[in-house]
Design a protein around this motif. Structure first.
Motif, PDB file in Angstrom:
ATOM      1  N   ARG A   3       0.811  -1.121  -0.136  1.00  0.00           N
ATOM      2  CA  ARG A   3       0.099   0.029   0.012  1.00  0.00           C
ATOM      3  C   ARG A   3       0.761   1.158   0.075  1.00  0.00           C
ATOM      4  O   ARG A   3       0.704   2.014  -0.750  1.00  0.00           O
ATOM      5  CB  ARG A   3      -0.840  -0.075   1.421  1.00  0.00           C
ATOM      6  CG  ARG A   3      -1.888   0.882   1.380  1.00  0.00           C
ATOM      7  CD  ARG A   3      -2.869   0.589   2.440  1.00  0.00           C
ATOM      8  NE  ARG A   3      -2.507   2.042   3.397  1.00  0.00           N
ATOM      9  CZ  ARG A   3      -3.583   3.206   3.358  1.00  0.00           C
ATOM     10  NH1 ARG A   3      -4.478   2.796   2.381  1.00  0.00           N
ATOM     11  NH2 ARG A   3      -3.333   4.107   4.162  1.00  0.00           N
ATOM     12  N   LEU A   7       1.136   3.908  -2.777  1.00  0.00           N
ATOM     13  CA  LEU A   7       0.884   5.348  -2.316  1.00  0.00           C
ATOM     14  C   LEU A   7       2.006   6.413  -3.102  1.00  0.00           C
ATOM     15  O   LEU A   7       1.792   7.491  -3.644  1.00  0.00           O
ATOM     16  CB  LEU A   7       0.606   5.705  -0.980  1.00  0.00           C
ATOM     17  CG  LEU A   7      -0.890   5.173  -0.454  1.00  0.00           C
ATOM     18  CD1 LEU A   7      -0.665   5.335   1.039  1.00  0.00           C
ATOM     19  CD2 LEU A   7      -1.573   6.103  -1.102  1.00  0.00           C
ATOM     20  N   ASN A 234      20.642   2.904  12.703  1.00  0.00           N
ATOM     21  CA  ASN A 234      19.520   3.824  13.014  1.00  0.00           C
ATOM     22  C   ASN A 234      19.764   5.107  12.202  1.00  0.00           C
ATOM     23  O   ASN A 234      18.917   6.173  12.377  1.00  0.00           O
ATOM     24  CB  ASN A 234      19.366   3.940  14.353  1.00  0.00           C
ATOM     25  CG  ASN A 234      18.429   3.087  15.073  1.00  0.00           C
ATOM     26  OD1 ASN A 234      17.488   3.430  14.998  1.00  0.00           O
ATOM     27  ND2 ASN A 234      19.066   2.055  15.823  1.00  0.00           N
ATOM     28  N   PHE A 307      14.593   0.650   5.810  1.00  0.00           N
ATOM     29  CA  PHE A 307      15.323   0.642   6.847  1.00  0.00           C
ATOM     30  C   PHE A 307      14.850   1.090   8.185  1.00  0.00           C
ATOM     31  O   PHE A 307      15.387   0.732   9.246  1.00  0.00           O
ATOM     32  CB  PHE A 307      16.223   2.112   6.613  1.00  0.00           C
ATOM     33  CG  PHE A 307      17.197   1.908   5.556  1.00  0.00           C
ATOM     34  CD1 PHE A 307      18.206   1.013   5.513  1.00  0.00           C
ATOM     35  CD2 PHE A 307      17.197   2.508   4.179  1.00  0.00           C
ATOM     36  CE1 PHE A 307      19.180   0.494   4.684  1.00  0.00           C
ATOM     37  CE2 PHE A 307      17.934   2.363   3.147  1.00  0.00           C
ATOM     38  CZ  PHE A 307      19.359   1.296   3.337  1.00  0.00           C
ATOM     39  N   PRO A 309      11.423   0.192  10.438  1.00  0.00           N
ATOM     40  CA  PRO A 309      10.178  -0.434  10.472  1.00  0.00           C
ATOM     41  C   PRO A 309       8.932   0.461  10.908  1.00  0.00           C
ATOM     42  O   PRO A 309       7.578   0.180  10.763  1.00  0.00           O
ATOM     43  CB  PRO A 309      10.152  -1.731  11.412  1.00  0.00           C
ATOM     44  CG  PRO A 309      11.321  -1.159  12.339  1.00  0.00           C
ATOM     45  CD  PRO A 309      12.380  -0.193  11.449  1.00  0.00           C
ATOM     46  N   ARG A 310       9.493   1.689  11.706  1.00  0.00           N
ATOM     47  CA  ARG A 310       8.268   2.573  12.352  1.00  0.00           C
ATOM     48  C   ARG A 310       7.703   3.211  11.109  1.00  0.00           C
ATOM     49  O   ARG A 310       6.594   4.022  11.397  1.00  0.00           O
ATOM     50  CB  ARG A 310       9.007   3.436  13.230  1.00  0.00           C
ATOM     51  CG  ARG A 310       9.281   2.704  14.651  1.00  0.00           C
ATOM     52  CD  ARG A 310       9.896   3.705  15.568  1.00  0.00           C
ATOM     53  NE  ARG A 310      11.257   3.937  14.914  1.00  0.00           N
ATOM     54  CZ  ARG A 310      12.199   4.610  15.326  1.00  0.00           C
ATOM     55  NH1 ARG A 310      12.051   5.216  16.487  1.00  0.00           N
ATOM     56  NH2 ARG A 310      13.562   4.813  14.603  1.00  0.00           N
TER      57      ARG A 310
END
Lengths: 313, 540
Positions: A3, A7, A234, A307, A309-310
């Motif tokens: 999705r 988008l 990170n 990179f 997942p949030r």
């Protein structure tokens, strides 16, 4: 995930449309008669009329636009005025050296800059850190053409290590390819290394203060793994972002670098077309480069979700 | 009796030059035996965390150096170990869990792999065996469905689950010593009760030594075998928990315990009858509406049909855990967020639907004091500038506003001269006083305190609570007091409203809610309050 990708891809369509509109209007909104500008100072009125005809400038603007878009969707970017070759053909002839140069530059820059920035952050305030920062400021300050000629003078002419100019395709042998691409890559990479190393250092310094880095220390993890697995993983999003910005810079850098090293790529094509006032080529190239840039940014946007997942929109 | 697992002897740790004292930790000695849980209690700056981090060797090497003493872990002095040797000890012999489970886990790594990293570092186990051990560790801390949680990322878990992951990680290698640095401070009270029970249970089963750092005497009463009280880098008193909790000898310990608010509400005067200053009817707030691409988006009903009234001179407490909607109510009432529906009457006028221009003149009637005094003052402006900004926005002259500000500084117990200083020159408690002065400068009818004392040390907390009670009486303020802390609520509120999942589950006089709770959730909250059997200081 799918999705999100859909988008993102969907969101590029309006951007591309706006870019196309601007490129189209660029020629039509030029003050005066664009055909006269293209034809130059010594053109006869027949020449001008011929160019007007060739560019379809006699039609109404909306009609021109529709025609242009229709051809565009068929992959027709127009025809060069002076060489009578289609712009698509010209681009496809010249694209390989530029893509190769861009790839080697990005790969080399990232391979050098990310470890450099990470080490600078890890040893923040040390001699190594100061050296990296000094190099970084210098890298921003030296113009590409100055650096190019200095490298040619030292490495090619004095030390005779590498060929001065030209390009060899990797399909003709990897050795000559590397020999020819090394100097342009070095030249073009300096500013990227400066940019990416700075960004890596800044984000890594911030992340080194995070609680989860302390957790990793509490686990007894070694410094190297902490730096790669916990810090750089990170820091990936800002680093990838700056690489995306870098690719926009690259387009400007390529023009100069290809001229300095006499590489028959898109940069040279841009330069030649501008000097010859070959509008269809300029227009086609701008469109092509803009779309490439949009696509690269699309890839970078999608890579964020990989990179971190949030990130889920 | 065998030698203690951890034996700290005469430890001193230096602070960098220019700090307020030369030593962060001075001549500290205490020990932790196997199967024993020792609480180190103290306020911020007491050196309790520095002590714990020194044991783990996690202090920043240049800023904080151990200058004297020894730290024996099963007879080995950790201060004398090389870096690789320390790395081996961390994880294998001692492990640590931290205060903020939200930030202590790597956000881009699966939690199962983060636990597995412990085994990867210290053992030669292959991936399959590591996975099996991780799942076992996750079961050991009662995580539901370990096999699927293994693949989750930290942000997908609740605070309590993340802290369980941290505990599982710490325990995978069965270390002899577990150090817990305020592990439940950031958690809700019911979650805190579960985590404390888990730590206690695991400690018994594994016969571990636990060094538990806390500021909360309620927690101490709940789990400690022995207690060491620290103040300004020194241990002022240590001994068995029941002795310290019932007969503290050192004046500092006595003061600390007297500052712990009691769960028994004091007798309160009925406020004079007057029309309500704040009246909220049928307030709803729904977050996450459907936008262009929002078809699949989840809606959150953060506040559901909330009714409340606060009279002048009265304090209404809104109590609940995170996600209960208590802060949403506060933010709607101040109109920091727009309510979805409902009425908010301030002095009889509905402000729920006013647009920004019409709302502006009403803004001064309702002021708010936030939780974190470190972040709610602009660091680049003097506190004087911050205090007079509001009244000057409403047309007061600078001279008059400044004169008022000087008066208010005295009201909140600070020197008027301090107006020229910047926020970083004040302590947390002083900053919160400044925030209160800033709110009062607007001459509000309603004062909202959104967890206003939650970030403060207990001794400071008691003073700020007294100040709030004092200004409420002096200015006849209606106060809406948002808190998760039942002890604080018991002491300052006339009436209590308990919220859960956006709904009000119980409302009544403080003494009735605490003495005879009707709703199961209220009862669960009260049962979870740590150290509820302890009376501490009686309300005075």
């Amino acid at each position: 995930m799918l999705r999100y990708i859909l988008l993102r891809v969907g969101a590029t369509v309006p951007v591309m449309a706006v870019v196309a509109l601007f490129v189209f209007l660029m020629l039509r909104l030029t003050p005066g008669d664009p055909a006269a500008v293209i034809a130059g100072d010594y053109a006869t009125s027949e020449d001008i009329a011929r160019i007007r005809e060739q560019l379809g400038l006699n039609e109404a603007i909306p009609y021109q636009f529709v025609t242009w878009i229709r051809l565009l969707l068929q992959g027709d970017l127009g025809t060069s005025i002076f060489t009578s070759l289609s712009v698509t053909t010209l681009i496809s002839q010249r694209i390989e050296p530029t893509v190769m140069l861009a790839l080697t530059t990005i790969l080399f820059s990232v391979a050098v800059a990310v470890p450099l920035g990470a080490i600078a952050a890890w040893k923040a305030g040390s001699l190594i850190d100061r050296f990296v920062m000094l190099f970084s400021v210098a890298g921003f300050s030296v113009p590409v053409f100055v650096l190019g000629y200095v490298l040619i003078y030292v490495l090619s002419m004095k030390l005779n290590l590498l060929p001065v100019q030209g390009y060899r395709s990797p399909w003709q042998g990897i050795g000559p390819f590397l020999a020819h691409i090394t100097l342009p890559t070095l030249t073009l990479s300096v500013i990227f290394i400066a940019l990416i190393a700075r960004m890596t250092r800044a984000s890594a310094i911030e992340i080194l203060q995070e609680d989860y880095v302390r957790t990793a220390h509490a686990k007894g993890q070694n410094e190297f793994t902490i730096l790669t697995r916990h810090v750089l993983a990170n820091a990936a999003v800002p680093i990838v972002t700056v690489i995306g910005i870098g690719i926009a810079l690259l387009i400007g850098g390529v023009v100069v670098t290809e001229s300095v090293y006499n590489i028959p790529g898109l940069g040279r094509l841009v330069l030649d077309a501008v000097l010859a006032r070959d509008y269809p080529i300029i227009q086609g190239l701008i469109l092509f480069l803009s779309f490439s840039y949009i696509l690269i940014n699309l890839l970078i946007d999608i890579s964020y979700a990989f990179f971190d997942p949030r990130i889920r929109y | 009796m065998s030698a203690p697992v951890l034996d700290i002897r005469g430890l001193s740790v230096s602070l960098p030059k220019g700090a307020d004292r030369p030593l962060a930790v001075e001549d500290v000695s205490f020990s932790v035996d196997a199967g024993e849980l020792v609480c180190v209690v103290g306020e911020s700056g007491s050196g309790k965390s520095v002590t714990a981090f020194t044991v783990m060797g996690l202090n920043p090497p240049r800023a904080l150096r151990a200058v004297a003493g020894e730290v024996l872990l099963q007879g080995v002095d950790v201060l004398k170990q090389s870096t690789p040797a320390m790395r081996r000890l961390r994880g294998e012999k001692m492990a640590m869990i931290f205060q903020e489970p939200m930030t202590a886990l790597n956000p881009v790594m699966k939690v199962g792999e983060q636990i597995g990293e412990m085994l990867e570092i210290h053992t030669g186990l292959g991936p399959a065996k590591r996975r099996a051990r991780v799942l076992e560790a996750m079961r050991d801390v009662n995580l539901p469905e370990p096999a699927s949680l293994y693949h989750s990322y930290p942000h997908q878990l609740s605070g309590g689950q993340r802290q369980r992951i941290m505990i599982a990680m710490a325990l995978t290698l069965e270390p002899a010593l577990l150090i817990a640095d305020e592990p439940t401070t950031a958690l809700d009270v019911t979650t805190q009760a579960q985590i404390l029970a888990l730590i206690k249970d695991i400690q018994r089963r594994h016969g571990m030594a636990v060094l538990f750092i806390t500021h909360d005497f309620g927690v101490v009463a709940e789990i400690a075998d022995r207690v060491a009280v620290m103040c300004n880098g020194r241990v002022v008193e240590q001994g068995p928990a029941d002795r310290i909790l019932t007969r503290p000898e050192d004046p500092y310990t006595q003061m600390l315990m007297a500052a712990v608010p009691s769960l028994t509400p004091p007798a309160r005067l009925q406020p004079k009858p007057a029309p309500p200053a704040l009246e909220v009817k049928g307030l709803n707030k729904i977050y996450g509406s459907s936008g262009w691409f929002g078809r699949g988006r989840r809606q959150v009903h953060a506040a559901q049909d909330v009714d409340l009234t606060v009279h002048p001179g009265e304090t209404l407490g809104v109590v609940g855990e995170s996600g209960s909607g208590k802060s949403t109510v506060a933010r709607c009432v101040v109109r920091l967020v727009d309510p979805t529906s409902g009425t908010i009457l301030i002095g009889g006028q509905d402000v729920a639907r006013l647009n920004e221009r019409r709302l502006r003149p009403r803004r001064r009637d309702i002021q708010i004091v936030f939780q974190d005094p470190y972040r709610s003052l602009n660091p680049r402006r003097t506190v004087g500038q911050s205090i007079i900004e509001g009244p000057m926005n409403f047309g007061m002259g600078a001279a008059k506003a400044l004169a008022n500000a000087r008066e208010l500084m005295e009201v909140v117990g600070l020197l008027p001269e301090a107006l020229d200083r910047f926020p970083h020159q004040f302590s947390g408690g002083q900053r919160q006083r400044i925030c209160i002065a800033r709110a009062l400068a607007m001459e509000p009818k309603v004062l909202i305190a959104d967890e206003a004392v939650s970030a403060l040390d207990v001794s400071v907390q008691a003073q700020v609570l007294d100040l709030l009670a004092d200004v409420r009486a002096r200015f006849d303020l209606a106060m809406l007091f948002i808190t998760h802390d039942l002890r604080v609520a018991a002491q300052i509120c006339d009436r209590i409203m308990v919220m859960r999942y956006g709904q009000v589950v119980e409302q009544g006089l403080t003494r009735d809610v605490f003495g005879n709770p009707h709703h199961d959730y209220t009862r669960a909250l009260l049962d979870a309050a740590p150290g509820r059997e302890m009376s501490f200081a009686s309300a005075s």
